[in-house]
Design a protein around this motif. Structure first.
Motif, PDB file in Angstrom:
ATOM      1  N   LEU A 161       0.847  -1.088  -0.058  1.00 48.33           N
ATOM      2  CA  LEU A 161      -0.111   0.022   0.110  1.00 48.33           C
ATOM      3  C   LEU A 161       0.892   1.124   0.030  1.00 48.33           C
ATOM      4  CD1 LEU A 161      -2.553  -1.177   2.479  1.00 48.33           C
ATOM      5  CD2 LEU A 161      -3.128  -0.787   0.062  1.00 48.33           C
ATOM      6  N   SER A 162       1.962   1.308   0.779  1.00 49.33           N
ATOM      7  CA  SER A 162       2.846   2.367   0.706  1.00 49.33           C
ATOM      8  C   SER A 162       3.443   2.674  -0.580  1.00 49.33           C
ATOM      9  CB  SER A 162       3.949   2.316   2.006  1.00 49.33           C
ATOM     10  OG  SER A 162       4.792   1.323   1.919  1.00 49.33           O
ATOM     11  N   SER A 163       3.645   1.481  -1.368  1.00 49.97           N
ATOM     12  CA  SER A 163       4.400   1.872  -2.629  1.00 49.97           C
ATOM     13  C   SER A 163       3.480   2.424  -3.476  1.00 49.97           C
ATOM     14  CB  SER A 163       4.850   0.716  -3.121  1.00 49.97           C
ATOM     15  OG  SER A 163       3.981  -0.247  -3.524  1.00 49.97           O
ATOM     16  N   THR A 164       2.036   2.333  -3.314  1.00 50.08           N
ATOM     17  CA  THR A 164       1.175   3.138  -4.101  1.00 50.08           C
ATOM     18  C   THR A 164       1.538   4.424  -4.412  1.00 50.08           C
ATOM     19  OG1 THR A 164      -0.734   1.663  -3.368  1.00 50.08           O
ATOM     20  CG2 THR A 164      -1.203   3.570  -4.304  1.00 50.08           C
ATOM     21  N   GLN A 165       1.825   5.072  -3.300  1.00 45.53           N
ATOM     22  CA  GLN A 165       2.346   6.597  -3.554  1.00 45.53           C
ATOM     23  C   GLN A 165       3.332   6.904  -4.713  1.00 45.53           C
ATOM     24  OE1 GLN A 165       1.170   9.177  -1.736  1.00 45.53           O
ATOM     25  NE2 GLN A 165      -0.312   7.961  -0.463  1.00 45.53           N
ATOM     26  N   ASP A 166       4.539   5.974  -4.483  1.00 47.71           N
ATOM     27  CA  ASP A 166       5.525   6.382  -5.653  1.00 47.71           C
ATOM     28  C   ASP A 166       5.222   5.789  -6.774  1.00 47.71           C
ATOM     29  OD1 ASP A 166       8.065   7.460  -5.757  1.00 47.71           O
ATOM     30  OD2 ASP A 166       8.900   5.381  -5.929  1.00 47.71           O
ATOM     31  N   VAL A 167       4.523   4.659  -6.978  1.00 45.39           N
ATOM     32  CA  VAL A 167       4.107   4.035  -8.338  1.00 45.39           C
ATOM     33  C   VAL A 167       3.088   4.752  -8.798  1.00 45.39           C
ATOM     34  CG1 VAL A 167       2.946   2.153  -9.337  1.00 45.39           C
ATOM     35  CG2 VAL A 167       4.678   1.771  -7.689  1.00 45.39           C
ATOM     36  N   THR A 168       1.978   5.624  -8.068  1.00 42.10           N
ATOM     37  CA  THR A 168       1.094   6.277  -8.599  1.00 42.10           C
ATOM     38  C   THR A 168       1.547   7.445  -9.345  1.00 42.10           C
ATOM     39  OG1 THR A 168      -0.737   5.481  -7.199  1.00 42.10           O
ATOM     40  CG2 THR A 168      -1.052   7.752  -8.264  1.00 42.10           C
ATOM     41  N   GLU A 169       2.634   8.128  -8.657  1.00 37.76           N
ATOM     42  CA  GLU A 169       3.442   9.103  -9.400  1.00 37.76           C
ATOM     43  C   GLU A 169       3.969   9.034 -10.566  1.00 37.76           C
ATOM     44  OE1 GLU A 169       6.426  11.287  -7.128  1.00 37.76           O
ATOM     45  OE2 GLU A 169       5.254  11.835  -5.461  1.00 37.76           O
ATOM     46  N   LYS A 170       4.496   7.741 -10.673  1.00 37.65           N
ATOM     47  CA  LYS A 170       5.464   7.424 -11.957  1.00 37.65           C
ATOM     48  C   LYS A 170       4.572   6.562 -12.943  1.00 37.65           C
ATOM     49  CE  LYS A 170       9.579   6.858  -8.886  1.00 37.65           C
ATOM     50  NZ  LYS A 170      10.209   5.882  -8.446  1.00 37.65           N
ATOM     51  N   VAL A 171       3.674   5.988 -12.684  1.00 29.79           N
ATOM     52  CA  VAL A 171       3.164   4.811 -13.613  1.00 29.79           C
ATOM     53  C   VAL A 171       1.602   5.040 -14.027  1.00 29.79           C
ATOM     54  CG1 VAL A 171       2.755   2.459 -14.276  1.00 29.79           C
ATOM     55  CG2 VAL A 171       5.024   3.419 -13.254  1.00 29.79           C
ATOM     56  N   VAL A 172       0.902   5.262 -12.706  1.00 28.63           N
ATOM     57  CA  VAL A 172      -0.586   4.956 -12.594  1.00 28.63           C
ATOM     58  C   VAL A 172      -1.039   6.386 -12.547  1.00 28.63           C
ATOM     59  CG1 VAL A 172      -2.254   3.681 -11.756  1.00 28.63           C
ATOM     60  CG2 VAL A 172      -0.156   2.672 -11.990  1.00 28.63           C
ATOM     61  N   ALA A 174      -3.450   9.056 -10.741  1.00 31.31           N
ATOM     62  CA  ALA A 174      -3.346   9.465  -9.595  1.00 31.31           C
ATOM     63  C   ALA A 174      -4.657   9.035  -8.771  1.00 31.31           C
ATOM     64  CB  ALA A 174      -3.293  11.120  -9.062  1.00 31.31           C
ATOM     65  N   LYS A 175      -5.644   8.929  -9.355  1.00 33.08           N
ATOM     66  CA  LYS A 175      -6.942   8.298  -8.846  1.00 33.08           C
ATOM     67  C   LYS A 175      -7.133   6.886  -8.967  1.00 33.08           C
ATOM     68  CE  LYS A 175      -9.416  12.731  -9.454  1.00 33.08           C
ATOM     69  NZ  LYS A 175     -10.516  13.277  -9.846  1.00 33.08           N
ATOM     70  N   ARG A 179      -7.228   3.525  -5.701  1.00 31.59           N
ATOM     71  CA  ARG A 179      -8.699   2.800  -6.078  1.00 31.59           C
ATOM     72  C   ARG A 179      -8.027   1.280  -6.376  1.00 31.59           C
ATOM     73  NH1 ARG A 179     -10.707   6.614  -9.211  1.00 31.59           N
ATOM     74  NH2 ARG A 179     -10.389   5.317 -11.203  1.00 31.59           N
ATOM     75  N   ARG A 180      -7.173   0.936  -6.986  1.00 34.74           N
ATOM     76  CA  ARG A 180      -7.034  -0.327  -7.614  1.00 34.74           C
ATOM     77  C   ARG A 180      -6.102  -0.902  -6.302  1.00 34.74           C
ATOM     78  NH1 ARG A 180      -9.502  -2.806  -9.475  1.00 34.74           N
ATOM     79  NH2 ARG A 180      -8.456  -4.361  -9.835  1.00 34.74           N
ATOM     80  N   ALA A 181      -5.329  -0.220  -5.578  1.00 31.01           N
ATOM     81  CA  ALA A 181      -4.543  -1.083  -4.307  1.00 31.01           C
ATOM     82  C   ALA A 181      -5.680  -1.299  -3.422  1.00 31.01           C
ATOM     83  CB  ALA A 181      -3.595   0.276  -3.800  1.00 31.01           C
ATOM     84  N   LEU A 182      -6.855  -0.481  -3.163  1.00 24.96           N
ATOM     85  CA  LEU A 182      -7.730  -0.744  -2.321  1.00 24.96           C
ATOM     86  C   LEU A 182      -8.534  -2.208  -2.750  1.00 24.96           C
ATOM     87  CD1 LEU A 182      -9.211   2.512  -1.354  1.00 24.96           C
ATOM     88  CD2 LEU A 182      -7.716   0.708   0.068  1.00 24.96           C
ATOM     89  N   ALA A 183      -8.768  -2.288  -4.141  1.00 26.09           N
ATOM     90  CA  ALA A 183      -9.673  -3.232  -4.503  1.00 26.09           C
ATOM     91  C   ALA A 183      -8.827  -4.645  -4.340  1.00 26.09           C
ATOM     92  CB  ALA A 183      -9.694  -3.079  -6.204  1.00 26.09           C
ATOM     93  N   ILE A 184      -7.234  -4.387  -4.437  1.00 28.09           N
ATOM     94  CA  ILE A 184      -6.566  -5.745  -4.140  1.00 28.09           C
ATOM     95  C   ILE A 184      -6.264  -6.047  -2.636  1.00 28.09           C
ATOM     96  CG2 ILE A 184      -3.917  -6.470  -4.156  1.00 28.09           C
ATOM     97  CD1 ILE A 184      -3.349  -4.407  -6.483  1.00 28.09           C
ATOM     98  N   VAL A 185      -6.584  -5.055  -1.859  1.00 28.32           N
ATOM     99  CA  VAL A 185      -6.703  -5.621  -0.615  1.00 28.32           C
ATOM    100  C   VAL A 185      -8.051  -6.101  -0.477  1.00 28.32           C
ATOM    101  CG1 VAL A 185      -7.075  -4.446   1.882  1.00 28.32           C
ATOM    102  CG2 VAL A 185      -5.278  -3.557   0.366  1.00 28.32           C
ATOM    103  N   ASP A 186      -9.009  -5.470  -0.945  1.00 24.07           N
ATOM    104  CA  ASP A 186     -10.716  -6.202  -0.936  1.00 24.07           C
ATOM    105  C   ASP A 186     -10.545  -7.966  -1.343  1.00 24.07           C
ATOM    106  OD1 ASP A 186     -13.366  -6.200  -0.094  1.00 24.07           O
ATOM    107  OD2 ASP A 186     -13.569  -6.335  -2.399  1.00 24.07           O
ATOM    108  N   MET A 187      -9.637  -8.055  -2.264  1.00 21.37           N
ATOM    109  CA  MET A 187      -9.490  -9.294  -3.015  1.00 21.37           C
ATOM    110  C   MET A 187      -8.774 -10.357  -2.012  1.00 21.37           C
ATOM    111  SD  MET A 187      -8.864  -8.666  -6.993  1.00 21.37           S
ATOM    112  CE  MET A 187      -7.354  -9.438  -6.884  1.00 21.37           C
TER     113      MET A 187
END
Length: 192
Positions: A161-172, A174-175, A179-187
């Motif tokens: 989850l914490s890597s979401t911050q860095d990955v979102t900036e570079k690749v994905v 911002a919104k 959302r996808r990280a939370l969906a992964i947690v849900d799964m």
């Protein structure tokens, strides 16, 4: 002789240290700097680079003190988000939402900065300690959900989850990233 800007030398020293910590926060959040170094921090705090050594013997010391300044409040936010819920799965989701929120960026930059430093034994031990400590709040909810090896799972969830911050900036987008990280947690978190 430098001018004392407080009623006592001790208060002046504390104010300068806090100004350096605040400047370090600004440096971490500045996309063109994103690190804690005396060249960036000193001028932002109104000091020459050499004067910073009067308050911190090394950049590692400044980075560690910054972590001690920022991370306890971040952990309080994580725990507070969990306390709003009774069910273990909802507690984990509340925890996850704090981690992927833009408000958590400073805490993640503090951790990233420590990870990118020369890995002295002290830095390596503190990084491990911070990850374990920040993941600890979800260990009990994971146990309640009968998750295998909840301690390791908690650290892995926090890290992802914490890597979401860095990955979102570079690749994905911002919104989409959070959302996808939370969906992964849900799964991956079992239904209670």
């Amino acid at each position: 002789m430098p001018k004392i800007m407080a009623p006592t030398v001790k208060e002046h020293h504390a104010q300068r240290r806090q100004a350096l910590l605040d400047a370090a926060k600004e440096s971490l959040l500045n996309p063109s700097i994103r690190s804690v170094n005396f060249e960036a921090v000193g001028p932002r705090a109104g000091l020459r680079r050499n004067s910073v050594y009067l308050y911190f013997p090394s950049e590692n010391h400044l980075a560690l003190e910054l972590a001690e300044d920022v991370l306890p409040g971040y952990q309080e936010q994580l725990v507070a988000a969990m306390k709003r819920h009774r069910e273990p799965r909802e507690q984990i989701t509340g925890y996850a939402k704090v981690i992927v929120s833009p408000d958590a960026r400073l805490a993640h930059e503090v951790l990233r900065n420590l990870e990118n430093r020369d890995r002295t034994p002290e830095i390596a031990a503190k990084v491990k300690e911070y990850y374990v400590e920040l993941s600890r709040p979800i260990v009990e909810p994971l146990k309640a959900l009968k998750m295998t090896d909840p301690e390791t799972t908690a650290v892995l969830l926090f890290t992802m989850l914490s890597s979401t911050q860095d990955v979102t900036e570079k690749v994905v987008d911002a919104k989409a990233g959070p959302r996808r990280a939370l969906a992964i947690v849900d799964m991956i978190v079992p239904k209670g």
